[in-house]
Motif scaffolding. Structure first.
Motif, PDB file in Angstrom:
ATOM      1  N   GLY A 314      -9.750   3.775  13.280  1.00 31.77           N
ATOM      2  CA  GLY A 314      -8.671   2.915  12.820  1.00 31.77           C
ATOM      3  C   GLY A 314      -8.947   1.440  12.749  1.00 31.77           C
ATOM      4  O   GLY A 314      -8.132   0.705  12.207  1.00 31.77           O
ATOM      5  N   SER A 363       0.781   1.492   0.657  1.00 29.38           N
ATOM      6  CA  SER A 363       1.501   2.015   1.815  1.00 29.38           C
ATOM      7  C   SER A 363       2.832   1.300   2.019  1.00 29.38           C
ATOM      8  O   SER A 363       3.864   1.921   2.263  1.00 29.38           O
ATOM      9  CB  SER A 363       0.636   1.874   3.064  1.00 29.38           C
ATOM     10  OG  SER A 363       1.334   2.279   4.220  1.00 29.38           O
ATOM     11  N   HIS A 411       0.478  -1.014  10.408  1.00 35.38           N
ATOM     12  CA  HIS A 411      -0.678  -1.794   9.958  1.00 35.38           C
ATOM     13  C   HIS A 411      -0.742  -3.090  10.773  1.00 35.38           C
ATOM     14  O   HIS A 411       0.267  -3.804  10.889  1.00 35.38           O
ATOM     15  CB  HIS A 411      -0.559  -2.149   8.474  1.00 35.38           C
ATOM     16  CG  HIS A 411      -0.431  -0.959   7.571  1.00 35.38           C
ATOM     17  ND1 HIS A 411      -1.483  -0.113   7.288  1.00 35.38           N
ATOM     18  CD2 HIS A 411       0.632  -0.465   6.880  1.00 35.38           C
ATOM     19  CE1 HIS A 411      -1.075   0.843   6.470  1.00 35.38           C
ATOM     20  NE2 HIS A 411       0.205   0.640   6.204  1.00 35.38           N
ATOM     21  N   PHE A 429      -5.227   0.526  11.757  1.00 37.99           N
ATOM     22  CA  PHE A 429      -4.150   1.423  11.350  1.00 37.99           C
ATOM     23  C   PHE A 429      -3.760   2.214  12.582  1.00 37.99           C
ATOM     24  O   PHE A 429      -4.550   2.986  13.111  1.00 37.99           O
ATOM     25  CB  PHE A 429      -4.631   2.352  10.235  1.00 37.99           C
ATOM     26  CG  PHE A 429      -3.575   3.263   9.684  1.00 37.99           C
ATOM     27  CD1 PHE A 429      -2.904   2.938   8.515  1.00 37.99           C
ATOM     28  CD2 PHE A 429      -3.235   4.448  10.316  1.00 37.99           C
ATOM     29  CE1 PHE A 429      -1.935   3.777   7.994  1.00 37.99           C
ATOM     30  CE2 PHE A 429      -2.265   5.283   9.806  1.00 37.99           C
ATOM     31  CZ  PHE A 429      -1.610   4.947   8.645  1.00 37.99           C
TER      32      PHE A 429
END
Length: 440
Positions: A314, A363, A411, A429
């Motif tokens: 991530g 997103s 985020h 993330f």
């Protein structure tokens, strides 16, 4: 042919040239020591329809009605064959309308990919046999029911040609059909030409792995796709299963994809990740970054060279830039996630690559998730001089606390700087996405 034998053929003076639509495995497997910096991207011809048409990044904004083709989403596939039957009716209506609107009549294909098991293919074949049999028998008990359903589809879908005339076209030409099952190489060698270049007005092609890759279906006007997996979708496999890609420009608006909603969502995300990875190659920032999550794998785990590939859970970092105090002004004064992305894009240049910007905007467009930009931080005191200079730390930089997730933030961005005034952007993330990169 084994890789060892290929290497022997190449020797010390030969060259290896690979052509692929799914380069992730080549990169993460270090196949024949290929260098991603030397890859050449070939643009498609103008009549080609591919990922930008079938899986557009902004699908949340344009919706199904904004697509350039017909998409039929199913909540689930019924075992009674009713979904396949309805999909066949819609295909025949599209064929009828297209031919009745054109100067020259053409044959079209309908691809059915529900499973890799032969027993399932036989069930699919029985569904279509029963439909053609019923529509061939005007005195049969199902004829009126099926023609009524066909009429209703035509009436709802097209207004320029009378639904009754479309229905009559289908019934009068119902004998002009062909059905074939492709389960193996021998099957394909025997009837493959009739499948890839349909020889009958209504050509039905049922298959599994043999139709998954390396096969181009000309005049493909419909696809019934329900083949899912219990665990993870492999990006390279499902990218190659997109047999609707091709030269569809002349009849794209008549093409229909029938698919369960969850599978389409996963498939769309597959192509979003694939597109972002290709964008990361074009950014010129080193090795491409392949994206995966809890449902989608970049490639099979056995295809990854673990000695050179980093699976980063991530957190990503990008190229170094000169620190600008305006970054903290953005962090302290702007709350709108989309405006934060825009402001950072203007400030950081290559330090905030376009493929990540695109990923974030896609997103955030759903308006259901958020983004948090932390005030910039200094490199950690215990880092080595080289780590401070490079602003690199194997353990990572970002720590996310529960309070940071308020507002459904998933985020997270933060800039870290060193004493020389250099800085680097870090992105995390806080979910299931992983970023896989070849460190070779």
């Amino acid at each position: 042919m084994s890789q060892t034998l290929i290497e022997k053929i190449i020797g010390s003076t030969g060259h290896y040239i690979g052509v692929t639509a799914t380069p992730a495995r080549l990169n993460l497997n270090n196949t024949l020591n290929n260098d991603s910096k030397l890859w050449v991207k070939f643009p498609p011809h103008r009549m080609y329809t591919g990922q930008d048409d079938f899986f557009p990044m902004n699908i949340d904004e344009i919706g199904i009605a904004g697509l350039s083709y017909q998409l039929k989403l199913m909540s689930a596939r019924n075992d009674d064959g009713s979904e396949e039957r309805s999909a066949l009716f819609r295909f025949m209506v599209n064929v009828a309308h297209l031919n009745m609107s054109s100067e020259r009549e053409q044959n079209y294909a309908f691809l059915v990919h529900t499973s890799g098991q032969k027993i399932d293919h036989r069930k699919d074949l029985d569904v279509f046999r029963n439909v053609f049999s019923a529509l061939s028998d005007k005195s049969g008990r199902k004829f009126a029911k099926y023609t009524e359903e066909i009429w209703n589809i035509a009436n709802a879908r097209y207004k320029d040609i009378n639904a009754t005339n479309i229905t009559k076209y289908i019934v009068s030409n119902i004998s002009r059909h062909a059905m074939m099952v492709l389960n193996s190489e021998p099957d394909f060698k025997k009837v493959g030409g009739n499948a890839t270049n349909p020889s009958s007005l209504f050509t039905i092609v049922i298959g599994g792995n043999i139709v998954s890759r390396g096969v181009t279906f000309n005049n493909l006007l419909g696809m019934f796709f329900t083949r899912d997996v219990k665990n993870k979708l492999q990006q390279d496999t499902y990218i190659q299963r997109a047999r609707m890609f091709g030269s569809r420009g002349k009849y794209l608006r008549h093409f229909e994809l029938t698919i369960p909603t969850p599978l389409f969502t996963d498939w769309h995300r597959c192509f979003v990740y694939h597109r972002l990875a290709l964008d990361s190659i074009e950014s010129g920032l080193g090795s491409p970054v392949w994206i995966a999550d809890k449902r989608i794998a970049a490639v099979a785990s056995a295809s990854i060279d673990r000695s050179t590939v980093d699976l980063d859970k991530g957190e990503m970092s990008f190229s170094i830039f000169d620190y600008d105090p305006k970054i903290d002004e953005v962090a302290n004064n702007i709350n709108d996630p989309a405006k934060i992305v825009d402001a950072l894009a203007n400030l950081l240049g290559d330090g905030f690559p376009e493929y990540l910007q695109t990923f974030l905007r896609q997103s955030l467009s759903r308006k259901t998730v958020g983004l948090k930009l932390f005030p910039s931080g200094n490199v950690f005191p215990k880092m080595s001089p080289l780590e401070k200079e490079r602003i690199e730390r194997r353990r990572g930089f970002l720590t996310i606390r529960e309070a940071d997730r308020a507002g459904n933030n998933i985020h997270f961005l933060r800039v870290f700087k060193n004493e020389a005034g250099k800085a680097r952007l870090f992105y995390k993330f806080d979910g299931s996405v992983s970023f896989i990169k070849n460190l070779k």
